[in-house]
Enzyme design. Structure first.
Site, mmCIF file in Angstrom:
data_model
loop_
_atom_site.group_PDB
_atom_site.id
_atom_site.type_symbol
_atom_site.label_atom_id
_atom_site.label_comp_id
_atom_site.label_asym_id
_atom_site.label_seq_id
_atom_site.Cartn_x
_atom_site.Cartn_y
_atom_site.Cartn_z
ATOM 1 N N TYR A 220 -7.988 4.538 -21.075
ATOM 2 C CA TYR A 220 -7.103 3.446 -20.631
ATOM 3 C C TYR A 220 -5.849 3.468 -21.341
ATOM 4 O O TYR A 220 -4.704 3.287 -20.778
ATOM 5 C CB TYR A 220 -8.003 2.307 -21.070
ATOM 6 C CG TYR A 220 -7.394 0.966 -20.528
ATOM 7 C CD1 TYR A 220 -7.973 0.481 -19.440
ATOM 8 C CD2 TYR A 220 -6.424 0.208 -21.317
ATOM 9 C CE1 TYR A 220 -7.394 -0.972 -18.939
ATOM 10 C CE2 TYR A 220 -6.176 -0.737 -20.875
ATOM 11 C CZ TYR A 220 -6.254 -1.427 -19.953
ATOM 12 O OH TYR A 220 -5.781 -2.779 -19.348
ATOM 13 N N PHE B 136 14.635 -1.573 3.259
ATOM 14 C CA PHE B 136 13.236 -1.133 3.538
ATOM 15 C C PHE B 136 12.517 -2.409 3.598
ATOM 16 O O PHE B 136 12.765 -3.185 3.047
ATOM 17 C CB PHE B 136 12.888 -0.038 2.639
ATOM 18 C CG PHE B 136 11.680 0.277 3.056
ATOM 19 C CD1 PHE B 136 11.236 1.005 4.308
ATOM 20 C CD2 PHE B 136 10.396 -0.052 2.595
ATOM 21 C CE1 PHE B 136 9.981 1.292 4.700
ATOM 22 C CE2 PHE B 136 9.127 0.420 2.899
ATOM 23 C CZ PHE B 136 8.951 0.990 3.938
ATOM 24 N N THR B 137 11.398 -2.379 4.462
ATOM 25 C CA THR B 137 10.756 -3.873 4.547
ATOM 26 C C THR B 137 10.461 -4.288 3.575
ATOM 27 O O THR B 137 10.833 -5.494 3.219
ATOM 28 C CB THR B 137 9.587 -3.622 5.733
ATOM 29 O OG1 THR B 137 8.759 -2.246 5.059
ATOM 30 C CG2 THR B 137 9.776 -3.047 6.819
ATOM 31 N N ASP C 138 16.406 3.956 -5.087
ATOM 32 C CA ASP C 138 15.043 3.981 -4.554
ATOM 33 C C ASP C 138 15.044 5.411 -3.874
ATOM 34 O O ASP C 138 15.608 6.236 -2.993
ATOM 35 C CB ASP C 138 15.017 3.007 -3.188
ATOM 36 C CG ASP C 138 13.499 3.187 -2.685
ATOM 37 O OD1 ASP C 138 12.980 4.281 -2.965
ATOM 38 O OD2 ASP C 138 13.235 2.566 -1.771
ATOM 39 N N LYS D 125 5.292 9.451 -1.628
ATOM 40 C CA LYS D 125 6.109 10.440 -0.887
ATOM 41 C C LYS D 125 6.755 11.375 -1.874
ATOM 42 O O LYS D 125 6.372 12.501 -1.870
ATOM 43 C CB LYS D 125 7.555 9.515 -0.261
ATOM 44 C CG LYS D 125 6.912 8.664 0.845
ATOM 45 C CD LYS D 125 7.900 7.475 1.095
ATOM 46 C CE LYS D 125 7.208 6.405 1.938
ATOM 47 N NZ LYS D 125 7.425 6.734 3.396
ATOM 48 N N ARG E 59 9.141 0.639 14.605
ATOM 49 C CA ARG E 59 10.213 0.504 13.598
ATOM 50 C C ARG E 59 11.466 -0.285 14.201
ATOM 51 O O ARG E 59 12.235 0.234 14.680
ATOM 52 C CB ARG E 59 10.665 1.597 12.902
ATOM 53 C CG ARG E 59 9.860 2.389 11.757
ATOM 54 C CD ARG E 59 9.786 1.419 10.546
ATOM 55 N NE ARG E 59 8.587 0.289 10.356
ATOM 56 C CZ ARG E 59 8.170 -0.038 9.218
ATOM 57 N NH1 ARG E 59 8.121 0.685 8.044
ATOM 58 N NH2 ARG E 59 7.522 -1.117 9.286
ATOM 59 N N PHE F 125 4.278 -7.382 10.985
ATOM 60 C CA PHE F 125 3.943 -5.920 11.688
ATOM 61 C C PHE F 125 2.840 -5.308 11.195
ATOM 62 O O PHE F 125 2.002 -4.376 11.992
ATOM 63 C CB PHE F 125 5.067 -4.885 11.640
ATOM 64 C CG PHE F 125 5.471 -4.596 10.141
ATOM 65 C CD1 PHE F 125 6.322 -5.243 9.549
ATOM 66 C CD2 PHE F 125 4.867 -3.287 9.586
ATOM 67 C CE1 PHE F 125 6.635 -4.950 8.141
ATOM 68 C CE2 PHE F 125 5.320 -2.996 8.071
ATOM 69 C CZ PHE F 125 5.955 -3.784 7.341
HETATM 70 C C1 LIG Z 1 12.480 4.070 0.947
HETATM 71 C C2 LIG Z 1 10.957 3.428 0.436
HETATM 72 N N1 LIG Z 1 11.284 2.551 -0.471
HETATM 73 C C3 LIG Z 1 9.857 1.948 -0.976
HETATM 74 C C4 LIG Z 1 8.959 1.912 -0.159
HETATM 75 C C5 LIG Z 1 7.541 1.312 -0.327
HETATM 76 O O1 LIG Z 1 6.725 2.394 -1.141
HETATM 77 P P1 LIG Z 1 5.097 1.985 -1.099
HETATM 78 O O2 LIG Z 1 4.556 2.109 0.256
HETATM 79 O O3 LIG Z 1 4.387 2.980 -1.974
HETATM 80 O O4 LIG Z 1 4.770 0.599 -1.725
HETATM 81 C C6 LIG Z 1 8.793 3.013 0.724
HETATM 82 C C7 LIG Z 1 7.323 3.480 1.680
HETATM 83 O O5 LIG Z 1 7.387 3.755 2.566
HETATM 84 C C8 LIG Z 1 9.976 3.600 1.302
HETATM 85 O O6 LIG Z 1 9.948 4.479 2.265
#
Ligand SMILES: Cc1ncc(COP(=O)(O)O)c(C=O)c1O
Length: 481
Positions: free
Chosen positions: A79, A131-132, A222, A265, A388, A454
């Site tokens: 841990y 990004f969303t 990011d 990713k 998207r 979505f």
């Molecule tokens: C550019 C980008 N930022 C942030 C995220 C969020 O990451 P996670 O899905 O691991 O929460 C993603 C996920 O697709 C992403 O493509």
């Protein structure tokens, strides 16, 4: 492509061999119709057993290497103070160069912590593109997002090699007109996801940082799609030709104040981290990690995944490995272009993106064309993509729709997962669908959540177009699945 065929054909070549496989199912079209109806015409709500080729996302579904799997067996399960964590921390320092590391269970968890600490009511966060989850975390803390993407970025078809670039004139004008008191940071997204995985140039990274320094504004990278972006810099920017991927990474990362990433990713596994340049900034975020994620030496990740990410980060510095995604995507995009299918060009990272507005010109944004197209594609092929477009937007506070600038269907190619014949199957079905595009109609919500609709929203077709499509499929393909 480094390897030329005697035939002259341009083929992406797998630089790995398959040693573990997962059996796939392709259920008959009648069953696919039932499955998409039950899922409310939302591909997020399909069950994976009903999917043939899962091109929903590249997130957390990349194939792991033998070295990654082997590393998982030697994870130090503790841990607190796990040796596995210290290896991970050192690897991040070595590759990204920032010294202070905070682990988190995925990308949006990093966004939660960063935005809770930095964003307050009335703040504005400039970025190349949202990004969303990155936008939702800004708005939930009372801030708003301003997108300053280069104009070329929103053109579906272009030959610009770096469509993800931030427009520096717009950024400087914004600093001058708005001031910087309510600008907690500028966010730069490598391999810009929602405009088709489009990269940022080396110069643009550097000039953005220089401009922010001039105005004394914090910079946040990011890096979730950094590996694709690195490959594109290496192959599209003449000045980078003789630099190694490792050196390019250092050159880009060393001047950012904060870097975060989704290891679903970047790292070929599942997890995430925030890397910070300055100790004072690190201390501001540190206490939120045990609060939301877990102790500072695991941050909500399993130690096995942390081992796999550490190996995966090294693999992300290998040009042969990071070339695979972009090369297979380029093949798919080029084949679709040859068949006159509207797709985003030039090919980006993470996936091939169909332009739903061009594919279904008879539908308006209110019909959710990208949602309709992705559902139709699943119905006739078992290929699952992701909407998207307008469906992925959030309504304005007054309830009116925010129409997306681009209506895209993303067909992600998880890294090292699909073979060329599977990609060819997807191309074949897309070409058939395009020939029968007039049969596809719109969608409407019958269950619409207020946030991230979505993911869980449910829709129905505006008329009986799925039946018509099924009928035509049966006529053309007879008893083929
Ligand atoms: C550019 C980008 N930022 C942030 C995220 C969020 O990451 P996670 O899905 O691991 O929460 C993603 C996920 O697709 C992403 O493509």
């Amino acid at each position: 492509m480094k390897i030329k065929m005697f035939s002259g054909e341009k083929l992406p070549l797998e630089m790995h061999k398959v040693r573990i496989v997962q059996k796939l199912n392709l259920i008959p079209i009648e069953e696919r119709k039932k499955a998409i109806e039950e899922a409310g015409f939302n591909t997020f709500l399909l069950r994976n057993r009903d999917v043939f080729l899962d091109m929903l996302t590249d997130s957390g579904v990349n194939a792991m290497s033998d070295n990654q799997l082997a590393s998982m067996m030697i994870a130090d399960d503790a841990y607190a103070g796990s040796e596995t964590y210290y290896k991970f921390e050192e690897k991040l320092r070595e590759i990204l160069t920032l010294q202070y590391i905070l682990p988190a269970h995925q990308g949006r968890a990093c966004e939660n912590i960063i935005n809770q600490v930095y964003v307050k009511q009335g703040d504005i966060v400039p970025m190349n593109f949202h990004f969303t989850t990155s936008k939702s975390h800004v708005t939930i803390n009372g801030g708003s997002v301003i997108e300053l993407l280069t104009e070329e970025g929103l053109k579906v078809n272009s030959d610009h090699p770096f469509k993800g670039n931030l427009d520096l004139v717009k950024l400087e004008n914004f600093f001058k007109s708005n001031g910087t008191a309510n600008v907690p940071y500028v966010r730069v997204e490598a391999g810009t996801n929602l405009i088709g995985g489009q990269p940022i140039s080396l110069d643009n990274f550097k000039n953005t940082i220089a401009l922010c320094k001039k105005y004394n504004v914090r910079t946040v990278l990011d890096a979730s799609l950094l590996q694709d972006n690195l490959y594109f810099i290496k192959t599209r920017d003449e000045s980078a030709k003789n630099k190694t991927i490792r050196d390019l990474t250092k050159e880009i990362c060393s001047e950012f104040d904060i870097i975060y990433f989704s290891a679903r990713k970047f790292g070929f596994a599942r997890g995430g981290a925030i890397c910070v340049k300055d100790e004072k900034e690190y201390l501001k975020m540190k206490t939120l990690v045990p609060l939301y994620e877990g102790f500072l030496t695991y941050g909500g990740m399993s130690v096995r995944e942390i081992e796999a990410i550490t190996v995966g980060l090294d693999e992300s510095m290998d040009e042969d490995i990071i070339s695979q995604g972009p090369q297979f995507i380029e093949y798919m995009v080029n084949e679709l272009v040859k068949a006159n299918i509207p797709v985003v060009t030039p090919a980006g990272g993470l996936g091939c993106h169909l332009n739903a507005k061009g594919f279904l010109p008879h539908l308006g944004s209110k019909d959710y064309p990208a949602g309709a197209l992705v559902s139709a594609l699943y119905l006739i092929s078992g290929v699952r993509g992701m909407e998207r477009g307008t469906l992925s937007e959030q309504r304005n506070p007054d309830g009116s729709e925010v129409y997306a600038e681009m209506e895209l269907v993303r067909l992600a190619l998880p890294r090292r997962v699909f073979t060329l014949s599977q990609i060819k199957y997807a191309i074949d079905r897309i070409v058939w669908l395009h020939k029968n595009k007039d049969l596809i109609g719109g969608l409407e919500f019958y269950d619409e959540p207020a946030i991230l609709r979505f993911f869980f929203g449910r829709l129905k077709p505006v008329n009986n177009w799925p039946e018509k499509l099924l009928k035509k499929f049966k006529e053309d393909f007879k008893d083929s699945l």
